[in-house]
Scaffold this active site. Structure first.
Site, short mmCIF file in Angstrom:
data_model
loop_
_atom_site.label_atom_id
_atom_site.label_comp_id
_atom_site.label_asym_id
_atom_site.label_seq_id
_atom_site.Cartn_x
_atom_site.Cartn_y
_atom_site.Cartn_z
CB ALA A 11 -0.93 -0.01 1.21
CB SER A 12 4.47 1.92 0.28
OG SER A 12 4.93 0.99 -0.67
CB SER A 139 -1.21 -9.39 -14.34
OG SER A 139 -0.87 -8.87 -15.60
CE1 TYR A 152 3.91 -9.05 -11.99
CE2 TYR A 152 3.00 -9.31 -14.19
CZ TYR A 152 2.99 -8.69 -12.94
OH TYR A 152 2.05 -7.73 -12.66
CB ALA A 154 4.65 -18.83 -13.26
CB ILE A 185 -2.23 0.09 -13.93
CG1 ILE A 185 -3.29 -1.02 -14.06
CG2 ILE A 185 -2.72 1.24 -13.05
CD1 ILE A 185 -4.61 -0.61 -14.62
#
Ligand code: NAP
Length: 244
Positions: A11-12, A139, A152, A154, A185
């Site tokens: 959440a940073s 994703s 990524y 996988a 995004i």
């Protein structure tokens, strides 16, 4: 979602930060976890000034011990978690033929094993309450595959399988488990990509713009709400139509 307690990983900044803002705006109390405490404290200050209850907590998803500590501290000092957003994720791209074992392990450890261990930390509390929402940020490439991202992809395809399995295990306890498969995004994760690559990606998007973190946060807010109580095991595409 007034008085529900949410925990958002990663959440940073980026999508996780937008999710924390959206859930706080919807009335949730938000625990925000990541490695960078300074960014979490800044977010907490901003949300508190708007009247929200916020609990920043240091979390390294590549460490089972850190995950255990962060969730235990949150449950003890902030309250039982009703909403878990597994958002944190990393990339270490490279063609499979040359991919280092360490780059495979690190991506899987953070994106998939970390999410699973976080789920384990919250399930018992949710079972006791007979209410829970788990939202895993996957994703579009977890659905389509992508050259140069075997590790990524996988991890993101793994999150979809994990989502469906836990949804089946937990349905009778009134715990819903869903995934969001996001498209491209604009965040730090994609900031370093070349203009050519961004242009090529944009060409695949019927809505003719790249996504914003807020587009994903709005979907998270919906899946966490009472309005989504009959949706589980679903993969929601937030991708501008890039993959249908
Ligand atoms: P980002 O801007 O790079 O932010 C990633 C977040 O994950 C940061 O808050 C980071 O915090 C946290 N994180 C990374 N490693 C961590 C670890 N070991 N422990 C705890 N937190 C960790 O990325 P983003 O674009 O917002 O992406 C968020 C999620 O959406 C990811 O799962 C990503 O795979 C997914 N996604 C993004 C896109 C896109 O186009 N941007 C597309 C599809 C899916 P710290 O560095 O402070 O720990």
């Amino acid at each position: 979602m007034t008085n529900r307690t949410a925990f958002i990983t990663g959440a940073s900044r980026g999508i996780g930060r937008a999710c924390a803002i959206a859930l706080a705006d919807a009335g949730a109390r938000v625990a925000v976890g990541a490695r960078n405490m300074q960014q979490l404290d800044e977010l907490a200050e901003q949300l508190r000034s708007q009247g929200s209850e916020v609990f920043p907590v240091q979390l390294d998803l590549s460490s089972a011990e850190s995950i255990k500590d962060a969730f235990a501290k949150t449950a003890k000092d902030f309250g039982a978690i009703g909403i878990l957003v597994n958002n944190a994720g990393i990339t270490k791209d490279g063609l499979a033929v040359r991919m280092k074992r360490d780059d495979w392990d690190r991506v899987l450890a953070t994106n998939l094993t970390g999410a699973f261990l976080a789920i384990q930390q919250v399930l018992q509390g949710m079972m006791r309450e007979r209410w829970g929402r788990i939202i895993n940020i996957s994703s579009v490439v977890g659905e389509t595959g992508n050259p140069g991202q075997a590790n990524y992809v996988a991890s993101k395809a793994g999150l979809i399988g994990l989502t469906k399995s836990i949804a089946r295990e937990m349905g009778s306890r009134n715990i819903t488990v869903n995934a969001i498969a996001t498209g491209f995004i604009e965040t730090d994760m994609t900031a370093g990509l070349s203009e050519d690559l961004k242009g090529a990606m944009l060409a695949q998007v019927p809505l003719k713009r790249l996504g914003r973190a807020e587009d994903v946060a709005a979907a998270v807010r919906f899946l966490a709400s009472e309005a989504a109580s009959y949706i589980t095991g679903h993969v929601l595409d937030v991708n501008g139509g890039a993959y249908m």
